[in-house]
Motif scaffolding. Structure first.
Motif, PDB file in Angstrom:
ATOM      1  N   MET A   1       0.854  -1.180   0.000  1.00  0.00           N
ATOM      2  CA  MET A   1       0.000   0.000   0.000  1.00  0.00           C
ATOM      3  C   MET A   1       0.894   1.235   0.000  1.00  0.00           C
ATOM      4  N   SER A   2       1.115   1.851   1.094  1.00  0.00           N
ATOM      5  CA  SER A   2       1.996   3.004   1.301  1.00  0.00           C
ATOM      6  C   SER A   2       1.965   4.008   0.155  1.00  0.00           C
ATOM      7  N   THR A   3       3.116   4.231  -0.455  1.00  0.00           N
ATOM      8  CA  THR A   3       3.201   5.273  -1.481  1.00  0.00           C
ATOM      9  C   THR A   3       2.424   4.911  -2.750  1.00  0.00           C
ATOM     10  N   GLU A   4       1.939   3.702  -2.836  1.00  0.00           N
ATOM     11  CA  GLU A   4       1.102   3.295  -3.964  1.00  0.00           C
ATOM     12  C   GLU A   4      -0.374   3.592  -3.699  1.00  0.00           C
ATOM     13  N   SER A   5      -0.707   4.009  -2.484  1.00  0.00           N
ATOM     14  CA  SER A   5      -2.111   4.264  -2.154  1.00  0.00           C
ATOM     15  C   SER A   5      -2.630   5.481  -2.911  1.00  0.00           C
ATOM     16  N   ASN A   6      -3.908   5.482  -3.133  1.00  0.00           N
ATOM     17  CA  ASN A   6      -4.551   6.573  -3.854  1.00  0.00           C
ATOM     18  C   ASN A   6      -4.413   7.891  -3.091  1.00  0.00           C
ATOM     19  N   ILE A   7      -4.597   7.864  -1.764  1.00  0.00           N
ATOM     20  CA  ILE A   7      -4.511   9.111  -0.988  1.00  0.00           C
ATOM     21  C   ILE A   7      -3.110   9.706  -1.098  1.00  0.00           C
ATOM     22  N   TYR A   8      -2.088   8.863  -1.075  1.00  0.00           N
ATOM     23  CA  TYR A   8      -0.716   9.346  -1.196  1.00  0.00           C
ATOM     24  C   TYR A   8      -0.498   9.993  -2.562  1.00  0.00           C
ATOM     25  N   LYS A   9      -0.975   9.341  -3.605  1.00  0.00           N
ATOM     26  CA  LYS A   9      -0.820   9.883  -4.970  1.00  0.00           C
ATOM     27  C   LYS A   9      -1.567  11.202  -5.126  1.00  0.00           C
ATOM     28  N   LEU A  10      -2.772  11.299  -4.541  1.00  0.00           N
ATOM     29  CA  LEU A  10      -3.529  12.555  -4.608  1.00  0.00           C
ATOM     30  C   LEU A  10      -2.777  13.688  -3.904  1.00  0.00           C
ATOM     31  N   PHE A 111     -12.530  10.443   8.356  1.00  0.00           N
ATOM     32  CA  PHE A 111     -13.595  10.074   7.431  1.00  0.00           C
ATOM     33  C   PHE A 111     -13.385   8.633   6.986  1.00  0.00           C
ATOM     34  N   ILE A 112     -14.486   7.946   6.782  1.00  0.00           N
ATOM     35  CA  ILE A 112     -14.437   6.573   6.308  1.00  0.00           C
ATOM     36  C   ILE A 112     -14.673   6.596   4.806  1.00  0.00           C
ATOM     37  N   CYS A 113     -13.697   6.063   4.084  1.00  0.00           N
ATOM     38  CA  CYS A 113     -13.800   6.005   2.628  1.00  0.00           C
ATOM     39  C   CYS A 113     -12.729   5.048   2.128  1.00  0.00           C
ATOM     40  N   ASP A 114     -13.119   4.127   1.273  1.00  0.00           N
ATOM     41  CA  ASP A 114     -12.164   3.220   0.666  1.00  0.00           C
ATOM     42  C   ASP A 114     -11.107   4.034  -0.078  1.00  0.00           C
ATOM     43  N   ASP A 115      -9.863   3.606   0.015  1.00  0.00           N
ATOM     44  CA  ASP A 115      -8.769   4.361  -0.605  1.00  0.00           C
ATOM     45  C   ASP A 115      -9.014   4.610  -2.095  1.00  0.00           C
ATOM     46  N   LYS A 116      -9.528   3.635  -2.802  1.00  0.00           N
ATOM     47  CA  LYS A 116      -9.754   3.789  -4.245  1.00  0.00           C
ATOM     48  C   LYS A 116     -10.817   4.835  -4.557  1.00  0.00           C
ATOM     49  N   ALA A 117     -11.710   5.098  -3.608  1.00  0.00           N
ATOM     50  CA  ALA A 117     -12.802   6.054  -3.840  1.00  0.00           C
ATOM     51  C   ALA A 117     -12.444   7.486  -3.434  1.00  0.00           C
ATOM     52  N   ILE A 118     -11.330   7.666  -2.725  1.00  0.00           N
ATOM     53  CA  ILE A 118     -10.926   9.016  -2.303  1.00  0.00           C
ATOM     54  C   ILE A 118     -10.545   9.829  -3.529  1.00  0.00           C
ATOM     55  N   ARG A 121     -11.703  16.117  -4.656  1.00  0.00           N
ATOM     56  CA  ARG A 121     -12.814  16.918  -4.132  1.00  0.00           C
ATOM     57  C   ARG A 121     -13.036  16.680  -2.635  1.00  0.00           C
ATOM     58  N   GLN A 122     -12.503  15.609  -2.089  1.00  0.00           N
ATOM     59  CA  GLN A 122     -12.584  15.359  -0.653  1.00  0.00           C
ATOM     60  C   GLN A 122     -11.360  15.913   0.062  1.00  0.00           C
ATOM     61  N   ILE A 123     -10.194  15.629  -0.469  1.00  0.00           N
ATOM     62  CA  ILE A 123      -8.932  15.922   0.215  1.00  0.00           C
ATOM     63  C   ILE A 123      -8.613  17.415   0.257  1.00  0.00           C
ATOM     64  N   VAL A 124      -8.697  18.084  -0.873  1.00  0.00           N
ATOM     65  CA  VAL A 124      -8.315  19.505  -0.929  1.00  0.00           C
ATOM     66  C   VAL A 124      -9.188  20.365  -0.010  1.00  0.00           C
ATOM     67  N   PRO A 125     -10.520  20.245  -0.041  1.00  0.00           N
ATOM     68  CA  PRO A 125     -11.324  21.043   0.897  1.00  0.00           C
ATOM     69  C   PRO A 125     -11.023  20.724   2.365  1.00  0.00           C
ATOM     70  N   LEU A 126     -10.784  19.459   2.661  1.00  0.00           N
ATOM     71  CA  LEU A 126     -10.472  19.076   4.037  1.00  0.00           C
ATOM     72  C   LEU A 126      -9.203  19.771   4.525  1.00  0.00           C
TER      73      LEU A 126
END
Length: 151
Positions: A1-10, A111-118, A121-126
């Protein structure tokens, strides 16, 4: 997972974020724990993601230390945090450390959200909501008659 995760890439592709790096990734039984940090708006943010078959919990935190002009009781700080939190449902401010005139507050959001669905539009406003929280809390403390040493 780690640096390959969607949240990390975003986060990697989000402007104004710097020094993004993985702190630790570990697997325990059927859960994966991923911790990371980054800088935004002159502050260090900490993030974590806990994934298991039931859900994925995401959390972002920024710590901020305040120097009080005079000692205040722990109860007064906690009461102020409770009323502050009641007025800001997206954020949670907690007392991380309290010693004399030095108070450290952790501002966080979960927040609860599957990594692939992040998505962006969620991260930047947060992040943009979290960034002004330390100064917002200063204003709130002063409204509650708890004076802060401004630097």
């Amino acid at each position: 997972m780690s640096t390959e995760s969607n949240i990390y890439k975003l986060l990697q592709n989000t402007s104004d974020i710097s020094n993004l790096h993985e702190i630790e990734t570990k697997n325990i039984e059927d859960s994966t724990y991923f911790d990371y940090s980054f800088n935004f708006s002159g502050m260090k943010f900490l993030g974590s993601q806990i994934s298991n078959p039931l859900f994925t919990l995401n959390k972002m935190t920024v710590l901020f230390r305040y120097d009080l002009k005079k000692e205040t009781t722990r109860a007064a700080i906690l009461e102020t945090l409770n009323t502050y939190n009641a007025e800001r449902p997206l954020m949670n401010a907690t007392l991380a450390n309290y010693q004399g005139k030095k108070v450290t507050i952790a501002f966080s959001s979960d927040f609860i959200c599957d990594d692939k669905a992040i998505n962006e539009r969620q991260i930047v406003p947060l992040i943009n909501i979290m960034a002004p929280s330390p100064i917002d809390f200063v204003n709130y403390l002063e409204k509650k008659k708890i004076a802060i040493v401004r630097k």
